[in-house]
Design a protein around this motif. Structure first.
Motif, PDB file in Angstrom:
ATOM      1  N   CYS A 110      32.974  22.512  41.527  1.00 14.89           N
ATOM      2  CA  CYS A 110      31.623  22.489  42.278  1.00 14.89           C
ATOM      3  C   CYS A 110      31.503  23.058  43.642  1.00 14.89           C
ATOM      4  O   CYS A 110      30.629  23.789  43.965  1.00 14.89           O
ATOM      5  N   ASP A 111      32.669  22.531  44.487  1.00  9.96           N
ATOM      6  CA  ASP A 111      32.697  23.065  45.725  1.00  9.96           C
ATOM      7  C   ASP A 111      32.916  24.601  45.899  1.00  9.96           C
ATOM      8  O   ASP A 111      32.257  25.257  46.584  1.00  9.96           O
ATOM      9  N   HIS A 112      33.548  25.062  44.919  1.00 10.65           N
ATOM     10  CA  HIS A 112      33.691  26.366  44.840  1.00 10.65           C
ATOM     11  C   HIS A 112      32.680  27.320  44.492  1.00 10.65           C
ATOM     12  O   HIS A 112      32.129  28.228  45.216  1.00 10.65           O
ATOM     13  N   LEU A 113      31.744  26.838  43.514  1.00  7.18           N
ATOM     14  CA  LEU A 113      30.615  27.583  43.331  1.00  7.18           C
ATOM     15  C   LEU A 113      29.594  27.366  44.293  1.00  7.18           C
ATOM     16  O   LEU A 113      28.680  28.333  44.920  1.00  7.18           O
ATOM     17  N   ASN A 114      29.536  26.208  45.065  1.00  2.00           N
ATOM     18  CA  ASN A 114      28.567  26.203  46.346  1.00  2.00           C
ATOM     19  C   ASN A 114      29.248  26.994  47.452  1.00  2.00           C
ATOM     20  O   ASN A 114      28.167  27.710  47.980  1.00  2.00           O
ATOM     21  N   ARG A 115      30.223  27.387  47.531  1.00  2.00           N
ATOM     22  CA  ARG A 115      30.783  28.231  48.611  1.00  2.00           C
ATOM     23  C   ARG A 115      30.392  29.457  48.269  1.00  2.00           C
ATOM     24  O   ARG A 115      30.167  30.700  48.918  1.00  2.00           O
ATOM     25  N   CYS A 116      30.703  30.041  46.848  1.00  2.00           N
ATOM     26  CA  CYS A 116      30.527  31.376  46.228  1.00  2.00           C
ATOM     27  C   CYS A 116      28.898  31.526  46.536  1.00  2.00           C
ATOM     28  O   CYS A 116      28.407  32.925  46.957  1.00  2.00           O
ATOM     29  N   ALA A 147      35.460  35.299  39.629  1.00  4.81           N
ATOM     30  CA  ALA A 147      35.843  33.831  39.816  1.00  4.81           C
ATOM     31  C   ALA A 147      34.897  32.952  39.337  1.00  4.81           C
ATOM     32  O   ALA A 147      34.996  31.674  39.022  1.00  4.81           O
ATOM     33  N   VAL A 148      33.530  33.177  39.497  1.00  6.57           N
ATOM     34  CA  VAL A 148      32.418  32.322  39.075  1.00  6.57           C
ATOM     35  C   VAL A 148      32.403  32.274  37.629  1.00  6.57           C
ATOM     36  O   VAL A 148      32.279  31.264  37.055  1.00  6.57           O
ATOM     37  N   VAL A 149      32.587  33.469  36.760  1.00  2.17           N
ATOM     38  CA  VAL A 149      32.640  33.517  35.525  1.00  2.17           C
ATOM     39  C   VAL A 149      33.670  32.549  34.990  1.00  2.17           C
ATOM     40  O   VAL A 149      33.382  31.745  33.963  1.00  2.17           O
ATOM     41  N   ALA A 150      34.911  32.340  35.512  1.00  2.00           N
ATOM     42  CA  ALA A 150      35.996  31.715  35.215  1.00  2.00           C
ATOM     43  C   ALA A 150      35.401  30.242  35.228  1.00  2.00           C
ATOM     44  O   ALA A 150      35.858  29.475  34.208  1.00  2.00           O
ATOM     45  N   TRP A 204      33.748  25.255  31.624  1.00  2.00           N
ATOM     46  CA  TRP A 204      32.832  23.888  31.533  1.00  2.00           C
ATOM     47  C   TRP A 204      31.798  24.283  30.430  1.00  2.00           C
ATOM     48  O   TRP A 204      30.938  23.261  30.314  1.00  2.00           O
ATOM     49  N   GLY A 205      31.940  25.555  30.123  1.00  2.00           N
ATOM     50  CA  GLY A 205      30.603  25.764  29.069  1.00  2.00           C
ATOM     51  C   GLY A 205      29.330  25.762  29.680  1.00  2.00           C
ATOM     52  O   GLY A 205      28.308  25.370  28.986  1.00  2.00           O
ATOM     53  N   VAL A 206      29.205  26.247  30.856  1.00  3.43           N
ATOM     54  CA  VAL A 206      27.812  26.070  31.571  1.00  3.43           C
ATOM     55  C   VAL A 206      27.216  27.480  31.269  1.00  3.43           C
ATOM     56  O   VAL A 206      27.801  28.583  31.773  1.00  3.43           O
TER      57      VAL A 206
END
Length: 332
Positions: A14-20, A31-34, A39-41
């Motif tokens: 979650c923190d990683h996606l917010n930083r991205c 990195a976002v796709v991974a 998590w199947g989002v």
């Protein structure tokens, strides 16, 4: 992955996606796709015709979709909370069953004790795997184990306070009063022992750790609470035999603890584990209404509440088991 590892990974992702998203990185970034795949989002992809416009504005195309994906990912905390509580409810059933066995064992040893006017001449009993269960900080401490039976009310009150904190978030409040001080005081031994048992390496963060009978260690590191059981101490080959009066006190304490273990398992329905668990079902429903940081914070507090309660009951069970074994060996 274990539920604890799932939790840690979910937090980090979650923190990683917010930083991205803040850096303007779009959802097509590997990195976002991974993270989304893990998590199947599912998220929508940026439209081709919008790319030129986004670049002109100095923003990578699809970055706003990364932010939306982060919002979807955080909702996974709801699923995790349900699985975490379900997993713990299964442990409650095990404890309740064990409480009934321990109660019968207590009564059986009590009969032997009542018929024993003089103890055998030997002054030592063999140590073994049971010995850590009557330890505090790796040292045999029968008095502390006996006194645990008198602390049940205080420890229950502390556990219940944690659920109040979870509910405060659902009500839009930010109450913080989650001290572990009723456990005693944080000690260097407990901090070092917990670091080894739990792999906590946080040289710049605040770590406090507390010891409970049964050689249980409860640790607070950052916003998280965890616990572990120290089973591998050096207790020697023998330990002193209990005196006749000590056996009586130990059996009384063991009976109180086993009664509490049984009561926590069968007195209430569903997630029935002491006073705290009367509220768990309601807390899960309220968590389902939360989003974003409120959801993350409430999930963290729910996790802490269950960890505290689990640590306390583990101490009850191990201490009762250890006292009964010690009494039985002292009567032989």
């Amino acid at each position: 992955m274990s539920l604890d590892l799932d939790y840690q990974t979910l937090h980090e992702d979650c923190d990683h996606l917010n930083r991205c998203a803040a850096a303007g990185i779009g959802v097509d970034n590997p990195a976002v796709v991974a993270v989304l795949t893990r998590w199947g989002v599912e998220v929508e992809r940026p439209a081709r015709e919008s790319v030129g416009e986004a670049v002109e504005n100095g923003v990578r195309a699809g970055a706003h979709l990364t932010a939306a994906a982060a919002g979807k990912l955080v909702l996974r905390f709801r699923d995790w909370s349900g699985e975490f509580v379900k997993d713990y409810a299964d442990k409650v059933k095990e404890y309740a069953s064990k409480g009934a066995v321990l109660e019968r064992q207590t009564l059986k040893i009590k009969q032997r004790y009542d018929l024993t006017k003089e103890l055998p001449e030997h002054n030592e009993v063999d140590a073994g795997a049971w010995t850590s269960k009557v330890c505090v900080e790796d040292k045999v401490n029968v008095n502390a184990c006996i006194e645990l039976a008198d602390r049940i009310g205080t420890l229950d009150d502390m556990s219940k306070k944690y659920t109040v904190l979870v509910r405060s978030i659902a009500k839009g409040q930010r109450v913080r009063d989650d001290s572990l001080r009723p456990l005693g005081r944080s000690t260097n031994w407990a901090v070092k022992r917990s670091a080894g048992l739990l792999g906590i390496v946080n040289p710049f963060g605040k770590v406090e750790a507390y010891s409970l009978p049964g050689n249980v260690v409860v640790v607070e590191h950052g916003d998280k609470v965890d616990f572990a059981v120290a089973r591998d101490g050096d207790y020697g080959h023998t330990v002193p035999r209990l005196e006749h009066s000590q056996i009586g006190d130990a059996l009384k304490a063991a009976f109180t603890l086993t009664t509490e273990i049984k009561k926590r398992g069968v007195e209430r329905h569903a997630f029935s584990y002491g006073a705290i668990n009367d509220e768990i079902s309601g807390l899960l429903k309220e968590i389902d209404e939360l989003e974003g940081d409120d959801l993350k914070d409430a999930t963290q507090r729910l996790r802490n509440a269950v960890k505290v309660e689990h640590a306390i009951c583990t101490s009850f069970v191990r201490t009762a088991e250890g006292l009964l074994e010690y009494c039985s060996l002292s009567l032989k």
